[in-house]
Design an enzyme around this catalytic site. Structure first.
Site, PDB file in Angstrom:
ATOM      1  N   ASP A  99       0.830  -1.219   0.000  1.00  0.00           N
ATOM      2  CA  ASP A  99       0.000   0.000   0.000  1.00  0.00           C
ATOM      3  C   ASP A  99       0.857   1.259   0.000  1.00  0.00           C
ATOM      4  O   ASP A  99       0.449   2.296   0.528  1.00  0.00           O
ATOM      5  CB  ASP A  99      -0.904   0.011   1.240  1.00  0.00           C
ATOM      6  CG  ASP A  99      -1.689  -1.275   1.379  1.00  0.00           C
ATOM      7  OD1 ASP A  99      -2.283  -1.699   0.385  1.00  0.00           O
ATOM      8  OD2 ASP A  99      -1.694  -1.855   2.474  1.00  0.00           O
ATOM      9  N   SER A 153       2.381   6.885   0.358  1.00  0.00           N
ATOM     10  CA  SER A 153       1.532   6.023   1.186  1.00  0.00           C
ATOM     11  C   SER A 153       0.133   6.075   0.596  1.00  0.00           C
ATOM     12  O   SER A 153      -0.468   7.147   0.506  1.00  0.00           O
ATOM     13  CB  SER A 153       1.503   6.495   2.640  1.00  0.00           C
ATOM     14  OG  SER A 153       0.555   5.766   3.373  1.00  0.00           O
ATOM     15  N   ARG A 154      -0.384   4.915   0.173  1.00  0.00           N
ATOM     16  CA  ARG A 154      -1.688   4.908  -0.493  1.00  0.00           C
ATOM     17  C   ARG A 154      -2.843   5.002   0.500  1.00  0.00           C
ATOM     18  O   ARG A 154      -3.988   5.118   0.088  1.00  0.00           O
ATOM     19  CB  ARG A 154      -1.810   3.651  -1.362  1.00  0.00           C
ATOM     20  CG  ARG A 154      -0.794   3.649  -2.498  1.00  0.00           C
ATOM     21  CD  ARG A 154      -1.011   2.539  -3.499  1.00  0.00           C
ATOM     22  NE  ARG A 154       0.044   2.582  -4.511  1.00  0.00           N
ATOM     23  CZ  ARG A 154       1.148   1.861  -4.479  1.00  0.00           C
ATOM     24  NH1 ARG A 154       1.350   1.035  -3.477  1.00  0.00           N
ATOM     25  NH2 ARG A 154       2.051   1.961  -5.419  1.00  0.00           N
ATOM     26  N   VAL A 155      -2.542   4.923   1.796  1.00  0.00           N
ATOM     27  CA  VAL A 155      -3.589   5.148   2.808  1.00  0.00           C
ATOM     28  C   VAL A 155      -3.687   6.639   3.117  1.00  0.00           C
ATOM     29  O   VAL A 155      -4.769   7.179   3.324  1.00  0.00           O
ATOM     30  CB  VAL A 155      -3.285   4.331   4.082  1.00  0.00           C
ATOM     31  CG1 VAL A 155      -4.255   4.678   5.194  1.00  0.00           C
ATOM     32  CG2 VAL A 155      -3.355   2.842   3.769  1.00  0.00           C
TER      33      VAL A 155
END
Length: 521
Positions: free
Chosen positions: A358, A383-385
């Site tokens: 992620d 950071s894909r969050v």
């Protein structure tokens, strides 16, 4: 007839047990264990024969009903796991010394899949890939066994990643926040500080009720011993488990180590706890699997890796999750580490793992040698969050720091050949250099959230604009101590509510300006 014999044997055992129990009360547990583990002598078992053995691989004939992943026991007690099924023979990887295994020796099926012992007593211990203690601190009493390979939780069994897993590193927590249940890749060349980031993250979990697991794959035994000693010295070993498969261990043990560590993590996650697991590193894991696959005569593909090398890591990393409240709400956060060659992130294994995780924290050699530690490349890291894994206070304090640094990097490239710069450009360059200096952080010194908030508020409001670059780290350290001393109520409010109000921003700025005016620079 056989059933009648078994019934008679069981009846005789019960009589003996009852008679002994009447005489000696302390023998009861011993007899209970004996009856529990008793196996009838005429139970049907399937045996095979070793055809060839070498390099941690054995081919076995005569076990037609053996299944993939099943554990086999060889005549000398060594265990192996079925990894290759052919028409007339099976390929088996060995979890032990192969010297006592020879052609023609017998092999027995167990009907069980590979598993590791689990339990709370593993906390603070160093174990091998099979769950055996190797730290000389005595036996570990397990509370059960878990299979090393289990299906990842489904969509219904998960909930969104919305709680931060703070690393204590300002460069990461401000720009690339990691959430509990996320998989964040740490990638870079050798000796760029990858393990240091993972170690600082483990140290930052002290007092936060997080179980940390460090899986060493193909590392030097001396490096792992040094890491264990650091954790002990920093009082962090009590909540950490070290799973160690060193470079001197066989390829099968290096292959199974991360799955064993993951099974331990799942035990704590199922109990509703938060787990942080570090895989150091998956490059060596893929190399060990490639060696096994070639010895098993599987067809090589790109870079001689087998065709299922993507599945090798996806089925491991997908097991990290934030479980739903119905399943206890536990989480397992994975920090896989991958080593690149000359900064090539487009190689086979790095691109595979980037597509599974992620987000990634890319460490750049050039920044590292310039003295920027941690050497995080702001442009390639992501950071894909994102902000979902940040508290409201951190999100507000961080503001546009990534945008400011991106503009600084772009301007730095265009102005390095220019001699005459206007005042606005000079000011922006100095501000960007100040931010980069602020992001420098000594190892083993993680920052609390409130300290990060103070530094970000002061820096992004240009309070440090006039501070010389070499003195910014020292200035930041003094500033956090001064604000915490002058505004204890504000610091407590930020820690408890995790919210940064406009009033508190103004009070922090006021205290920061007072400190700047009182310090000699």
């Amino acid at each position: 007839m056989n059933e009648q014999i078994l019934d008679e044997q069981l009846e005789q055992l019960k009589k003996i047990w009852t008679g002994l129990a009447a005489q000696e009360g302390d023998i009861i547990p011993l007899m209970q264990e004996a009856v529990k583990n008793w196996t009838p002598s005429d139970m049907e078992q399937e045996y095979g024969t070793v055809l060839t053995v070498g390099d941690g691989i054995a081919t076995v004939g005569g076990l037609e009903d053996a299944t993939y992943g099943e554990i086999l026991i060889f005549s000398n007690g060594i265990r192996g796991m079925v990894q290759d099924l052919k028409r007339k023979e099976i390929g088996c990887i060995l979890f032990g010394d192969e010297q006592d295994i020879c052609e023609g020796s017998t092999v027995k099926r167990t009907g069980k899949t590979a598993g590791v012992p689990v339990g709370d007593e593993f906390m603070g211990r160093v174990i091998d890939a099979l769950g055996n203690p190797i730290d000389g601190c005595g036996k570990i009493h397990e509370e059960g066994y878990r299979p090393v390979e289990t299906p990842a939780p489904g969509i219904i069994d998960r909930q969104p990643v919305n709680r931060p897993m703070e690393t204590g590193l300002l460069a990461i927590d401000a720009m690339f926040p990691i959430g509990r249940g996320q998989r964040e890749l740490i990638i870079g060349d050798r000796q760029t500080g990858k393990t240091a980031i993972a170690l600082d993250t483990i140290l930052n979990q002290k007092g936060k009720d997080v179980v940390c697991i460090y899986v060493a794959i193909g590392q030097k035994a001396s490096s792992v011993a040094q890491l264990v000693e650091t954790l002990r010295r920093k009082d962090a070993l009590s909540y950490t488990i070290i799973v160690n498969a060193t470079a001197s261990d066989t390829a099968p043990l290096q292959y199974i180590a991360p799955y064993a560590g993951c099974a331990l993590g799942e035990y704590f996650m199922a109990k509703g706890k938060d787990v942080l697991i570090v895989y150091d590193d998956l490059s060596k894991h893929a190399i060990a699997y490639r060696a096994l696959s070639l010895l098993l005569e599987r067809s090589p593909g790109r870079e001689a890796y087998p065709g299922d090398v993507f599945y090798l890591h996806s089925r491991l990393l997908e097991r990290s999750a934030h479980l739903s409240e119905e399943l206890g709400g536990g989480s397992m956060t994975a920090l896989p580490i991958v080593e690149t060659q000359a900064g090539d992130v487009s190689a086979y294994i790095p691109t595979n793992i980037i597509s599974i995780t992620d987000g990634q924290i890319f460490l750049e050699s050039a920044l590292f040698f310039e003295g920027q530690r941690p050497a995080v490349n702001v442009g390639l890291s992501v950071s894909r969050v994102g902000g979902d894994a940040q508290t409201k206070a951190m999100k507000k304090a961080a503001g546009d720091i990534r945008l400011e640094l991106a503009q600084y990097r772009e301007m730095q490239v265009f102005t390095q050949f220019s001699g005459d710069l206007d005042d606005v450009t000079k000011s922006q360059l100095i501000f960007g250099q100040g931010l980069m200096a602020l992001l420098k952080q000594a190892q083993y010194h993680p920052l609390k959230q409130v300290e990060q908030v103070i530094l970000l508020v002061a820096a992004l409001h240009h309070v440090m604009q006039t501070v010389p670059l070499q003195k910014i780290p020292e200035f930041g350290k003094g500033l956090t101590a001064y604000v915490q001393e002058q505004l204890p109520d504000v610091c407590v409010e930020i820690e408890k509510s995790e919210v940064l109000t406009d009033e508190n921003v103004e009070r922090i700025l006021g205290a920061a300006k007072q400190y700047r005016n009182t310090v000699k620079m």
